[in-house]
Design a protein around this motif. Structure first.
Motif, PDB file in Angstrom:
ATOM      1  N   VAL A 129       0.857  -1.192   0.000  1.00  0.00           N
ATOM      2  CA  VAL A 129       0.000   0.000   0.000  1.00  0.00           C
ATOM      3  C   VAL A 129       0.888   1.235   0.000  1.00  0.00           C
ATOM      4  N   LEU A 130       0.667   2.122  -0.949  1.00  0.00           N
ATOM      5  CA  LEU A 130       1.367   3.407  -1.001  1.00  0.00           C
ATOM      6  C   LEU A 130       0.352   4.491  -0.705  1.00  0.00           C
ATOM      7  N   GLU A 131       0.581   5.257   0.364  1.00  0.00           N
ATOM      8  CA  GLU A 131      -0.354   6.299   0.770  1.00  0.00           C
ATOM      9  C   GLU A 131       0.383   7.625   0.915  1.00  0.00           C
ATOM     10  N   VAL A 132      -0.152   8.696   0.300  1.00  0.00           N
ATOM     11  CA  VAL A 132       0.490  10.003   0.350  1.00  0.00           C
ATOM     12  C   VAL A 132      -0.538  11.092   0.634  1.00  0.00           C
ATOM     13  N   THR A 133      -0.031  12.236   1.098  1.00  0.00           N
ATOM     14  CA  THR A 133      -0.841  13.444   1.248  1.00  0.00           C
ATOM     15  C   THR A 133      -0.571  14.338   0.046  1.00  0.00           C
ATOM     16  N   GLY A 134      -1.627  14.840  -0.583  1.00  0.00           N
ATOM     17  CA  GLY A 134      -1.463  15.636  -1.796  1.00  0.00           C
ATOM     18  C   GLY A 134      -1.691  14.770  -3.022  1.00  0.00           C
ATOM     19  N   ASP A 135      -1.233  15.256  -4.178  1.00  0.00           N
ATOM     20  CA  ASP A 135      -1.361  14.496  -5.425  1.00  0.00           C
ATOM     21  C   ASP A 135      -0.237  13.479  -5.541  1.00  0.00           C
ATOM     22  N   LEU A 136      -0.538  12.353  -6.170  1.00  0.00           N
ATOM     23  CA  LEU A 136       0.452  11.301  -6.367  1.00  0.00           C
ATOM     24  C   LEU A 136       0.733  11.119  -7.854  1.00  0.00           C
ATOM     25  N   LEU A 137       2.011  11.190  -8.230  1.00  0.00           N
ATOM     26  CA  LEU A 137       2.455  10.833  -9.575  1.00  0.00           C
ATOM     27  C   LEU A 137       3.295   9.573  -9.434  1.00  0.00           C
ATOM     28  N   LEU A 138       2.731   8.447  -9.859  1.00  0.00           N
ATOM     29  CA  LEU A 138       3.425   7.164  -9.756  1.00  0.00           C
ATOM     30  C   LEU A 138       3.997   6.791 -11.114  1.00  0.00           C
ATOM     31  N   ILE A 139       5.310   6.678 -11.175  1.00  0.00           N
ATOM     32  CA  ILE A 139       5.969   6.222 -12.400  1.00  0.00           C
ATOM     33  C   ILE A 139       6.238   4.737 -12.198  1.00  0.00           C
ATOM     34  N   GLY A 140       5.314   3.930 -12.621  1.00  0.00           N
ATOM     35  CA  GLY A 140       5.380   2.493 -12.405  1.00  0.00           C
ATOM     36  C   GLY A 140       3.988   1.903 -12.447  1.00  0.00           C
ATOM     37  N   ASP A 141       3.892   0.627 -12.143  1.00  0.00           N
ATOM     38  CA  ASP A 141       2.621  -0.085 -12.211  1.00  0.00           C
ATOM     39  C   ASP A 141       2.049  -0.330 -10.821  1.00  0.00           C
TER      40      ASP A 141
END
Length: 228
Positions: A115-127
């Motif tokens: 699980v990847l959890e962040v505050t704000g917008d998330l830009l994930l470079i990957g699958d």
């Protein structure tokens, strides 16, 4: 003889009274004048309480000052504070707003059980593999395949969006809305996005280009992605 500057301006509206407090004077001077004006404009005891909105301008209330206003304007004198509005915020609030609007860039693959959890917008470079999950208080942009779960606007933001180069999620969530996997499989020719359609009252999946029409407030970063 010079006229004394008026520190408190009272404006009547359909919703009640709006008090404009001069933001260049001391709080004590403004408080003293406000007390006098409230006494002069106090409604009759048989009348309902009057809602009051206080406009502070470029003034930030120090500790104890807001409590003083609440004690001055209360049900006993037939007034009730509806809101206190200021154009100034505390440094901690400003930092929190910056964090909420920041784009977090992460380069990795989210595997099953992760699980990847962040505050704000998330830009994930990957699958995001099946069984993987990404969560953000803002928008989610995935430069890769989305096969797992994506939850945008986790704090309740229904305007949040989820975009992916290859959209085949097991589940999409935006705020308190949940969508099952789409009935079709993306061909990967163009990026797609998931967003809440208020008229249909559900999450829909469409081409990324619709964001320009559906979300008028998208920022420059989102426009660069949308326009390629």
């Amino acid at each position: 003889m010079h006229d004394t500057k008026q520190l408190i301006t009272i404006k009547g509206t359909r919703e009640g009274l709006t008090l404009f407090i001069d933001d260049t004077c001391s709080f004590d001077d403004a408080f003293h004048e406000l007390r006098e004006k409230l006494v002069a404009n106090q409604p009759h005891k048989k009348e309902p309480c009057v809602p009051v909105t206080i406009k502070l301008g470029n003034r930030y209330l120090q500790e104890g000052q807001e409590e003083s206003l609440l004690n001055l304007i209360n049900d006993e004198n037939r007034f009730r504070i509806q809101s206190i509005e200021s154009d100034v915020i505390a440094k901690s609030e400003a930092l929190s707003l910056m964090e909420d609007s920041e784009v977090k860039t992460v380069s990795r693959i989210i595997r099953s059980g992760q699980v990847l959890e962040v505050t704000g917008d998330l830009l994930l470079i990957g699958d995001v593999n099946p069984g993987g999950c990404v969560i953000s208080t803002g928008n989610i942009y995935i430069m890769g395949h989305l096969h797992g779960i994506a939850h945008a606007g986790s704090g309740g933001d229904r305007n949040a969006v989820i975009a992916a180069a290859f959209m085949n999620p097991s589940q999409l969530r935006i705020a308190d809305y949940i969508s099952r996997a789409p009935d079709y499989e993306s061909d990967g020719v163009y990026m797609e996005c998931g967003l809440i359609d208020e008229e249909q009252d559900k999450i829909i999946i469409d081409r990324l280009q619709v964001l320009a029409q559906k979300r008028k407030t998208i920022n420059r970063f989102e426009r660069r992605i949308t326009n390629g």
